[in-house]
Design a protein around this motif. Structure first.
Motif, short mmCIF file in Angstrom:
data_model
loop_
_atom_site.label_atom_id
_atom_site.label_comp_id
_atom_site.label_asym_id
_atom_site.label_seq_id
_atom_site.Cartn_x
_atom_site.Cartn_y
_atom_site.Cartn_z
N GLN A 39 7.38 7.50 5.78
CA GLN A 39 7.94 6.43 6.59
C GLN A 39 7.95 5.10 5.82
OE1 GLN A 39 6.03 6.03 10.40
NE2 GLN A 39 5.95 8.26 10.72
N VAL A 40 6.85 4.83 5.15
CA VAL A 40 6.71 3.52 4.51
C VAL A 40 7.02 3.53 3.01
CG1 VAL A 40 4.98 2.81 6.19
CG2 VAL A 40 4.25 3.87 4.04
N LEU A 41 7.21 4.71 2.43
CA LEU A 41 7.41 4.78 0.98
C LEU A 41 8.63 4.00 0.48
CD1 LEU A 41 6.35 5.88 -1.67
CD2 LEU A 41 7.69 7.95 -1.30
N PRO A 42 9.81 4.12 1.11
CA PRO A 42 10.96 3.34 0.59
C PRO A 42 10.73 1.83 0.63
CG PRO A 42 11.71 5.08 2.05
CD PRO A 42 10.22 5.02 2.20
N GLY A 43 10.21 1.33 1.77
CA GLY A 43 9.95 -0.11 1.87
C GLY A 43 8.89 -0.58 0.89
N THR A 44 7.85 0.24 0.72
CA THR A 44 6.79 -0.12 -0.23
C THR A 44 7.30 -0.09 -1.66
OG1 THR A 44 5.15 0.83 1.27
CG2 THR A 44 4.46 0.45 -1.00
N ALA A 45 8.13 0.91 -1.97
CA ALA A 45 8.70 1.00 -3.32
C ALA A 45 9.58 -0.21 -3.61
CB ALA A 45 9.51 2.28 -3.46
N LEU A 46 10.36 -0.64 -2.60
CA LEU A 46 11.20 -1.82 -2.80
C LEU A 46 10.35 -3.07 -3.01
CD1 LEU A 46 13.95 -3.21 -2.82
CD2 LEU A 46 13.78 -3.40 -0.33
N ALA A 47 9.31 -3.24 -2.20
CA ALA A 47 8.42 -4.39 -2.36
C ALA A 47 7.75 -4.39 -3.72
CB ALA A 47 7.38 -4.40 -1.24
N SER A 48 7.30 -3.20 -4.14
CA SER A 48 6.64 -3.08 -5.44
C SER A 48 7.61 -3.42 -6.57
CB SER A 48 6.11 -1.66 -5.62
OG SER A 48 5.56 -1.48 -6.91
N PHE A 49 8.82 -2.85 -6.48
CA PHE A 49 9.83 -3.11 -7.50
C PHE A 49 10.17 -4.60 -7.56
CE2 PHE A 49 14.35 -3.53 -8.61
CZ PHE A 49 14.33 -3.01 -9.89
N SER A 50 10.30 -5.23 -6.40
CA SER A 50 10.65 -6.65 -6.35
C SER A 50 9.56 -7.50 -7.02
CB SER A 50 10.83 -7.11 -4.90
OG SER A 50 11.87 -6.40 -4.28
N GLN A 51 8.29 -7.18 -6.76
CA GLN A 51 7.21 -7.94 -7.37
C GLN A 51 7.17 -7.76 -8.89
OE1 GLN A 51 3.33 -7.89 -5.30
NE2 GLN A 51 4.38 -6.83 -3.64
N VAL A 52 7.41 -6.53 -9.33
CA VAL A 52 7.40 -6.29 -10.78
C VAL A 52 8.54 -7.03 -11.46
CG1 VAL A 52 7.70 -4.52 -12.56
CG2 VAL A 52 6.21 -4.07 -10.60
#
Length: 199
Positions: A39-52
């Motif tokens: 459920q949360v993996l796509p949103g978390t991946a996007l947040a992680s990618f954005s921070q990197v």
């Protein structure tokens, strides 16, 4: 989007809006059908990618400003982004989740400190540039006055503190310094240059 703007690049707002819309639809679909991790993996991946990406852009900004504070800030953003990606996998493990939340709070504190350092150094650099510009402007203004054919005299509290060469010639003095160094009381406001040898 903010990181792209910080780097002087334009972000495609329609692409950002479409991505956020797709994430919202995913959460609606996955809420009742998939496990928490998915459920949360796509949103978390996007947040992680954005921070990197933000960290990399901020790191590169250091080369333009010559300021080491940007490297620190960029590195913390990258580490925080990598840590964010672990959220879906450790959230359901209470001991690991507690450690993860602690690490996240440490990153937020370090981010705040790094932002303060960068802000201080940027303001310091701007102040140095402003002082240099002021000194240059003052020098140009002084050269303009010194080379003027019009006599100019600056008086402070009734005493002359600056005169240009044209004013010195009006009073029959060999230089502006000699004019300012005249001994004894002198009625500057009522002085008549023609009485001092000037025509």
């Amino acid at each position: 989007v903010g990181a792209w703007a910080f780097a002087g690049r334009r972000a495609a707002w329609y692409g950002v809006a479409a991505l956020l819309g797709a994430l919202s639809l995913w959460h609606v679909y996955a809420a009742a059908r998939l496990p928490f991790t998915w459920q949360v993996l796509p949103g978390t991946a996007l947040a992680s990618f954005s921070q990197v990406v933000s960290g990399v852009l901020i790191w590169r900004r250091r080369g333009q400003n010559g300021d080491g504070g940007f490297r620190l800030l960029g590195a913390i953003f990258v580490l925080s982004g990598l840590h964010t990606f672990s959220y879906p996998f450790i959230r359901q493990n209470v001991p690991l989740a507690s450690i993860g939340f602690l690490i996240a709070n440490v990153y937020y504190l370090l981010l705040a400190l790094a932002l303060i350092v960068v802000l201080y150094r940027v303001q310091q650099r701007r102040a140095q540039v402003a002082l240099a510009d002021l000194a240059t402007s003052e020098l140009r203004f002084r050269q303009l006055i010194d080379e003027s054919f019009v006599g100019m005299l600056l008086v402070q509290e009734g005493r002359p503190i600056y005169a240009n060469e044209a004013m010195a010639r009006l009073f029959g003095c060999p230089s502006a310094d000699a004019l300012l160094a005249r001994p004894g009381p002198f009625e500057w406001a009522g002085a008549n240059p023609t009485r001092n040898g000037a025509n």
